[in-house]
Design a protein around this motif. Sequence first.
Motif, PDB file in Angstrom:
ATOM      1  N   ASN A  92       0.853  -1.194   0.000  1.00 40.07           N
ATOM      2  CA  ASN A  92       0.000   0.000   0.000  1.00 40.07           C
ATOM      3  C   ASN A  92       0.888   1.242   0.000  1.00 40.07           C
ATOM      4  OD1 ASN A  92      -2.870  -1.030   0.274  1.00 40.07           O
ATOM      5  ND2 ASN A  92      -1.898  -2.060   2.034  1.00 40.07           N
ATOM      6  N   PRO A  93       1.446   1.573  -1.144  1.00 43.86           N
ATOM      7  CA  PRO A  93       2.357   2.722  -1.191  1.00 43.86           C
ATOM      8  C   PRO A  93       1.644   4.023  -0.859  1.00 43.86           C
ATOM      9  CG  PRO A  93       1.862   1.923  -3.401  1.00 43.86           C
ATOM     10  CD  PRO A  93       1.280   0.932  -2.460  1.00 43.86           C
ATOM     11  N   SER A  94       2.360   4.879  -0.141  1.00 43.17           N
ATOM     12  CA  SER A  94       1.767   6.156   0.256  1.00 43.17           C
ATOM     13  C   SER A  94       1.641   7.107  -0.929  1.00 43.17           C
ATOM     14  CB  SER A  94       2.626   6.809   1.340  1.00 43.17           C
ATOM     15  OG  SER A  94       3.952   7.040   0.854  1.00 43.17           O
ATOM     16  N   GLN A  95       2.424   6.862  -1.972  1.00 43.01           N
ATOM     17  CA  GLN A  95       2.394   7.751  -3.123  1.00 43.01           C
ATOM     18  C   GLN A  95       2.816   6.985  -4.384  1.00 43.01           C
ATOM     19  OE1 GLN A  95       4.776  11.280  -2.675  1.00 43.01           O
ATOM     20  NE2 GLN A  95       4.719  11.766  -4.860  1.00 43.01           N
ATOM     21  N   ILE A  96       2.138   7.265  -5.481  1.00 43.57           N
ATOM     22  CA  ILE A  96       2.511   6.703  -6.788  1.00 43.57           C
ATOM     23  C   ILE A  96       2.434   7.840  -7.806  1.00 43.57           C
ATOM     24  CG2 ILE A  96       1.934   5.066  -8.617  1.00 43.57           C
ATOM     25  CD1 ILE A  96       0.635   3.292  -6.513  1.00 43.57           C
ATOM     26  N   THR A  97       3.479   7.974  -8.604  1.00 43.53           N
ATOM     27  CA  THR A  97       3.502   8.989  -9.655  1.00 43.53           C
ATOM     28  C   THR A  97       3.606   8.287 -11.015  1.00 43.53           C
ATOM     29  OG1 THR A  97       4.621  10.560  -8.194  1.00 43.53           O
ATOM     30  CG2 THR A  97       4.650  11.038 -10.564  1.00 43.53           C
ATOM     31  N   GLY A 105      -4.037  -1.367  -4.127  1.00 48.77           N
ATOM     32  CA  GLY A 105      -2.836  -1.675  -3.351  1.00 48.77           C
ATOM     33  C   GLY A 105      -1.608  -1.156  -4.078  1.00 48.77           C
ATOM     34  N   GLY A 106      -0.696  -2.061  -4.406  1.00 51.24           N
ATOM     35  CA  GLY A 106       0.536  -1.665  -5.094  1.00 51.24           C
ATOM     36  C   GLY A 106       0.545  -2.023  -6.562  1.00 51.24           C
ATOM     37  N   SER A 107      -0.615  -2.255  -7.139  1.00 52.77           N
ATOM     38  CA  SER A 107      -0.670  -2.610  -8.558  1.00 52.77           C
ATOM     39  C   SER A 107      -1.881  -1.951  -9.200  1.00 52.77           C
ATOM     40  CB  SER A 107      -0.739  -4.128  -8.736  1.00 52.77           C
ATOM     41  OG  SER A 107      -1.942  -4.640  -8.176  1.00 52.77           O
ATOM     42  N   GLY A 108      -1.953  -2.031 -10.507  1.00 55.08           N
ATOM     43  CA  GLY A 108      -3.098  -1.467 -11.187  1.00 55.08           C
ATOM     44  C   GLY A 108      -2.781  -1.102 -12.620  1.00 55.08           C
ATOM     45  N   LYS A 109      -3.622  -0.250 -13.204  1.00 54.59           N
ATOM     46  CA  LYS A 109      -3.412   0.186 -14.579  1.00 54.59           C
ATOM     47  C   LYS A 109      -3.182   1.689 -14.604  1.00 54.59           C
ATOM     48  CE  LYS A 109      -8.233   1.112 -15.942  1.00 54.59           C
ATOM     49  NZ  LYS A 109      -9.285   0.846 -16.948  1.00 54.59           N
ATOM     50  N   ALA A 110      -2.460   2.108 -15.629  1.00 56.22           N
ATOM     51  CA  ALA A 110      -2.137   3.529 -15.801  1.00 56.22           C
ATOM     52  C   ALA A 110      -2.227   3.851 -17.293  1.00 56.22           C
ATOM     53  CB  ALA A 110      -0.746   3.828 -15.261  1.00 56.22           C
ATOM     54  N   ASP A 111      -3.418   3.664 -17.858  1.00 55.03           N
ATOM     55  CA  ASP A 111      -3.589   3.795 -19.311  1.00 55.03           C
ATOM     56  C   ASP A 111      -3.590   5.252 -19.761  1.00 55.03           C
ATOM     57  OD1 ASP A 111      -3.896   1.094 -19.105  1.00 55.03           O
ATOM     58  OD2 ASP A 111      -6.066   1.088 -19.515  1.00 55.03           O
ATOM     59  N   LEU A 112      -3.152   5.450 -21.013  1.00 60.91           N
ATOM     60  CA  LEU A 112      -3.199   6.765 -21.645  1.00 60.91           C
ATOM     61  C   LEU A 112      -4.309   6.755 -22.687  1.00 60.91           C
ATOM     62  CD1 LEU A 112      -1.966   9.610 -22.224  1.00 60.91           C
ATOM     63  CD2 LEU A 112      -0.537   8.485 -23.957  1.00 60.91           C
ATOM     64  N   ASP A 158      10.553  12.528 -26.214  1.00 60.52           N
ATOM     65  CA  ASP A 158      11.247  13.054 -25.032  1.00 60.52           C
ATOM     66  C   ASP A 158      10.403  14.068 -24.269  1.00 60.52           C
ATOM     67  OD1 ASP A 158      13.511  11.569 -25.704  1.00 60.52           O
ATOM     68  OD2 ASP A 158      14.281  13.147 -27.018  1.00 60.52           O
ATOM     69  N   VAL A 159       9.149  14.236 -24.669  1.00 60.59           N
ATOM     70  CA  VAL A 159       8.308  15.279 -24.086  1.00 60.59           C
ATOM     71  C   VAL A 159       7.307  14.675 -23.102  1.00 60.59           C
ATOM     72  CG1 VAL A 159       6.659  17.125 -24.576  1.00 60.59           C
ATOM     73  CG2 VAL A 159       8.523  16.652 -26.189  1.00 60.59           C
ATOM     74  N   PRO A 160       7.318  15.122 -21.832  1.00 55.64           N
ATOM     75  CA  PRO A 160       6.291  14.641 -20.884  1.00 55.64           C
ATOM     76  C   PRO A 160       4.940  15.235 -21.256  1.00 55.64           C
ATOM     77  CG  PRO A 160       7.644  16.358 -19.873  1.00 55.64           C
ATOM     78  CD  PRO A 160       8.261  16.063 -21.203  1.00 55.64           C
ATOM     79  N   ILE A 161       3.937  14.379 -21.380  1.00 54.69           N
ATOM     80  CA  ILE A 161       2.623  14.855 -21.826  1.00 54.69           C
ATOM     81  C   ILE A 161       1.564  14.783 -20.731  1.00 54.69           C
ATOM     82  CG2 ILE A 161       3.007  14.353 -24.263  1.00 54.69           C
ATOM     83  CD1 ILE A 161       1.517  11.735 -23.881  1.00 54.69           C
ATOM     84  N   LEU A 162       1.809  13.969 -19.708  1.00 54.99           N
ATOM     85  CA  LEU A 162       0.781  13.783 -18.677  1.00 54.99           C
ATOM     86  C   LEU A 162       1.428  13.179 -17.427  1.00 54.99           C
ATOM     87  CD1 LEU A 162      -2.730  12.228 -19.232  1.00 54.99           C
ATOM     88  CD2 LEU A 162      -1.191  11.212 -17.551  1.00 54.99           C
ATOM     89  N   THR A 163       1.021  13.710 -16.261  1.00 59.13           N
ATOM     90  CA  THR A 163       1.494  13.162 -14.984  1.00 59.13           C
ATOM     91  C   THR A 163       0.302  13.014 -14.040  1.00 59.13           C
ATOM     92  OG1 THR A 163       3.649  14.242 -15.241  1.00 59.13           O
ATOM     93  CG2 THR A 163       3.083  13.431 -13.051  1.00 59.13           C
ATOM     94  N   HIS A 164       0.164  11.805 -13.482  1.00 59.58           N
ATOM     95  CA  HIS A 164      -0.941  11.507 -12.557  1.00 59.58           C
ATOM     96  C   HIS A 164      -0.363  11.179 -11.185  1.00 59.58           C
ATOM     97  CE1 HIS A 164      -4.931  10.057 -11.299  1.00 59.58           C
ATOM     98  NE2 HIS A 164      -4.260   9.113 -10.652  1.00 59.58           N
ATOM     99  N   TYR A 165      -1.020  11.740 -10.132  1.00 56.55           N
ATOM    100  CA  TYR A 165      -0.546  11.539  -8.769  1.00 56.55           C
ATOM    101  C   TYR A 165      -1.580  10.750  -7.971  1.00 56.55           C
ATOM    102  CZ  TYR A 165       2.500  15.405 -10.176  1.00 56.55           C
ATOM    103  OH  TYR A 165       3.395  16.201 -10.842  1.00 56.55           O
ATOM    104  N   HIS A 166      -1.091   9.709  -7.287  1.00 51.59           N
ATOM    105  CA  HIS A 166      -1.941   8.898  -6.394  1.00 51.59           C
ATOM    106  C   HIS A 166      -1.413   9.059  -4.973  1.00 51.59           C
ATOM    107  CE1 HIS A 166      -4.357   5.475  -5.041  1.00 51.59           C
ATOM    108  NE2 HIS A 166      -3.276   5.081  -4.371  1.00 51.59           N
ATOM    109  N   PRO A 167      -2.236   9.275  -3.964  1.00 48.95           N
ATOM    110  CA  PRO A 167      -3.697   9.050  -3.954  1.00 48.95           C
ATOM    111  C   PRO A 167      -4.540  10.303  -4.205  1.00 48.95           C
ATOM    112  CG  PRO A 167      -2.908   9.274  -1.722  1.00 48.95           C
ATOM    113  CD  PRO A 167      -1.688   9.406  -2.600  1.00 48.95           C
ATOM    114  N   SER A 168      -3.916  11.458  -4.458  1.00 47.85           N
ATOM    115  CA  SER A 168      -4.708  12.684  -4.620  1.00 47.85           C
ATOM    116  C   SER A 168      -5.631  12.616  -5.836  1.00 47.85           C
ATOM    117  CB  SER A 168      -3.779  13.893  -4.744  1.00 47.85           C
ATOM    118  OG  SER A 168      -3.083  13.866  -5.980  1.00 47.85           O
TER     119      SER A 168
END
Length: 275
Positions: free
Chosen positions: A51-56, A92-99, A63-73
Amino acid sequence: MENSKTFVSALICLVWSAAAAIEVDIPKDQYEFARGDNITLPCTFKSVIPNPSQITITWFAGDVPILTHYHPSGDTDITFENRMSADVNINGGSGKADLKINSVTISDNNKYQCIVQVPRDKQGKISDTATLTVLVAPSKPICKIQGTASCGQNINLTCVSEEGSPPPTYKWNSYDVLNNPRAHEPRTTDKGGILSLYNITKETSGFYICVSQNKIHSASCNLTISVLPQSTNIGSTAGIIGGVITALILLIVILSCFCCRKKDEDKEDYAMAPQ
């Protein structure tokens, strides 16, 4: 015996280290969609932290960052354009991060990278990449002739589609004046939409069709070639030269007449002058 225990312990630690590491995965290396589609580039991850306290989660296009998602906010920073969004589901510590990308265009063709960062879980595979190709049928190509279609000359027939993804390939087909298909002359080259014809003759005359094609569709354009004999060009050049010479002769005659008339007028003036 002691060495064996040390080796086994090291092996166990190595296996545990390999297992106790984050794993990020994009299922395929290549994705293809038609222009205008609403698409999803999938990305999954597994962390050893239950159960990580934060996931980015960050997605890159090239080379260009297009999107950043922060968990749990649940906050998402979109740095590219609003057609893109994150579809994230973390358990928990797994899941999906689709674009997700709406109404894809040719400009979306790129290599995309999904990066997942979890504090205290930096070993293993924290990112994965995939290439997106937006499929577009070739636009109707433009056919042109470069050079003069006369006997003995070299000419190029060009064929270009302004659109097409993947980039289209080009092929020229040749037909005689009776519309019968024929093979190209041995010296003829057909490369990149340019058909090069060398030392053309009257038999080169006919119809030429260029086909522009990719995996989506094909389009074509055509040209009609009428090869003129060299005598036509020689006659035309001789006519031009003859016309110039005639004009020069006429100009000389006019100037001569003018000079003669001037001299006569001068003589008359001298004769009429008082003595």
